[in-house]
Structures are given as structure tokens and as C-alpha cells.
Design an enzyme around this catalytic site. Sequence first.
Site, PDB file in Angstrom:
ATOM      1  N   HIS A 241       0.792  -1.228   0.000  1.00  0.00           N
ATOM      2  CA  HIS A 241       0.000   0.000   0.000  1.00  0.00           C
ATOM      3  C   HIS A 241       0.836   1.297   0.000  1.00  0.00           C
ATOM      4  O   HIS A 241       0.804   2.059  -0.953  1.00  0.00           O
ATOM      5  CB  HIS A 241      -0.903   0.040   1.247  1.00  0.00           C
ATOM      6  CG  HIS A 241      -1.778  -1.154   1.434  1.00  0.00           C
ATOM      7  ND1 HIS A 241      -2.909  -1.412   0.677  1.00  0.00           N
ATOM      8  CD2 HIS A 241      -1.692  -2.176   2.307  1.00  0.00           C
ATOM      9  CE1 HIS A 241      -3.485  -2.523   1.088  1.00  0.00           C
ATOM     10  NE2 HIS A 241      -2.767  -3.013   2.077  1.00  0.00           N
TER      11      HIS A 241
HETATM   12  O1  RIB Z   1      -5.253  -0.174   4.727  1.00  0.00           O
HETATM   13  C1  RIB Z   1      -3.864  -0.146   4.485  1.00  0.00           C
HETATM   14  C2  RIB Z   1      -3.204   0.882   5.338  1.00  0.00           C
HETATM   15  O2  RIB Z   1      -3.385   0.540   6.710  1.00  0.00           O
HETATM   16  C3  RIB Z   1      -1.673   0.943   5.130  1.00  0.00           C
HETATM   17  O3  RIB Z   1      -1.229   2.254   5.354  1.00  0.00           O
HETATM   18  C4  RIB Z   1      -1.158   0.036   6.213  1.00  0.00           C
HETATM   19  O4  RIB Z   1       0.168   0.397   6.634  1.00  0.00           O
HETATM   20  C5  RIB Z   1      -2.130   0.316   7.330  1.00  0.00           C
HETATM   21  O5  RIB Z   1      -1.711   1.515   7.985  1.00  0.00           O
END
Ligand code: RIB
Length: 311
Positions: A241
Amino acid sequence: MTRKIIIDTDPGQDDAVAILLALASPELEVLGITCVAGNVPLALTSLNARKVCELAGRPDVKVFAGCEAPLMRPLVTAEHVHGKTGLDGVELPAPQMPLQQAHAVDFLIETLRSEPAGSVTLCPLGPLTNIALALRKAPDIAGRVQEIVLMGGAYFEVGNITPAAEFNIYVDPEAADIVFRSGISITLMPLDLTHKALVTAGRVAAFRALGNRVGEVVAGWTDFFERFDKAKYGSEGAPLHDPTVIGWLLAPGLYSGRHINVEIETRSDLTRGMTVADWWGVTARAPNATFMGEIDAEGFFALLTERLARL
Ligand code: RIB
Ligand code: CA
């Protein structure tokens, strides 16, 4: 001309890779890293951020601790994804570098007030508590932020922590609402995009093949991190992500999206934290964010791998 950024983060393995990518990229000047509670509690996120800076050979980076809980709700963490330490998968030494004394929110305010207006980009990778509190404490900074490029939200991809909401927005929906109503230029990397940036076995092998410690560590984190998402989605790898935020700063041509209205559900227990994205323009609500839906995953991982090789 380098771009000045502040990374606001809750490391987490994917946050950690985003920090490494930023520190490996000469186009970016990291003015500081502000930590927030999210994936794991603040004591761990502020410890992990320093472990990552030292892994990158950058003990000079200023790391600040920020908010240890959302503005109005109890903290929700994600150890089930990131492990107890938040960086499970690899053993890293305790950091030697200090945590800065100032609170992250004060660092955000003072930096935005002292740097030239419009010259600092904020890169939130976790819940938006620090950013929202800075905006509430010092409304004048809203006009001084160059732009906000954040990981968070979901629309067509639906939620990952609830059926309706993505984790970063879900943890502190009130904070997200403040940020999305701030008038600051926002570009978001939602699950709609990050779920197209999957760390396949070949991509993990490319990290490992770098032959440097960073490549080995990132491969170790990925092997741990992806077990949850692969089991849940049956996908060929976990979505990486947060590095997609830094990737956009370096190679925006790899991305495409749409400037639309995005509002945050804060009242409903069922859908709290949902990013209600008016993708089809069915409301008269003014566009306030660029919602990125597509990424050239091959190009992104080639960039990421090439940059990690430099550390
Ligand atoms: O949903 C994904 C996000 O949530 C990313 O930033 C992961 O690190 C968590 O913080
Ligand atoms: Ca994160």
C-alpha cells in the site's frame, strides 16, 4: 529541484518500505518523519520509524512521536496483519538515534510556518490524527501545504478492516473528515489502486536478488506481511500500500485517476470511515481530491527495486 516532504506514518512493513523508497530518492528531501498510532501503538511506530531510518543508513533523519490515539475514538490496531512489533518478519536492532523532543503536531505546524508557503508536501501513510490536529491547532497552515498525497480510502474495492472502510480512514474518521474538508489539494492512493500493486513471488525474488541488506529485509517483511492478505484474498501476493504514495511523487505517469468529491462517513456505526467517492459525478458536491484508480504495477516495482538497490 527537490521536493520537500514530511512522511506521517504508522510503521507497519509497507510504511517502512515507503520510508526506504523516499530516503533512497534524491528527488525528495525528507524534512522529518512524524509517527502516529495505527498499525501498532505509538511507542512501537515511533521505534519502528527509527529502526527503518538506521537500516537506510540515515540516523540523521528527524523522527517525532505524535498522537497515541484518534481524536475522538479508542485506537484500533492491526497486529493481525503486521505482527506484534509492527515490523514482524525480520529482526532489526534497537535504534541508537533519538526520538525528537517536540510533538509531531508542533513539528508539522512549525515547519509549515517556517518553510516557504506551498513548498512542503505531506505524505500521510496511516490514520490522519496528526494532520487533523495540526490543522485544528493552527488553521493558518492549510494555506501553506503544497499538497497532501496519502494512502487511504476505497470505493470500488470496498473496505479492508470493515466491509465499508479502509483501515487508515476507519481508525480516525473524524480526522479524515477534517483533512478532506480542509481545502488542501489531496491526491489519494485508495485500495482500488494499492490492490493492483501486489508483491508477487517474482517481485519478492527481485528484492532478495539485490544482494544488499535492504533487499533482504524488505523480502523478509513482505514474506510476513503477505501471509494475511494472500489467505484473505487468495491473491498472488500482498498489496504494497504505502510505497505507492512515494512512487507517485517520483513517477506520476505510472498512475491515473479522477478529480472527484470524496466525503467521509463519521456517524454510522455500520459504515464509519467509508470514503464516499462520487466517481460518477452524481452529486453537486465540489471535487476535493484526486482519486487514483490505476497504477502500472510493473513500472512501479521496477522503480521501487531500482531505488532500494541504492541503499
Ligand atoms: O489499509 C492499508 C493501510 O493501513 C496501510 O497504510 C497500512 O500500513 C495500514 O496503515
Ligand atoms: Ca500505514
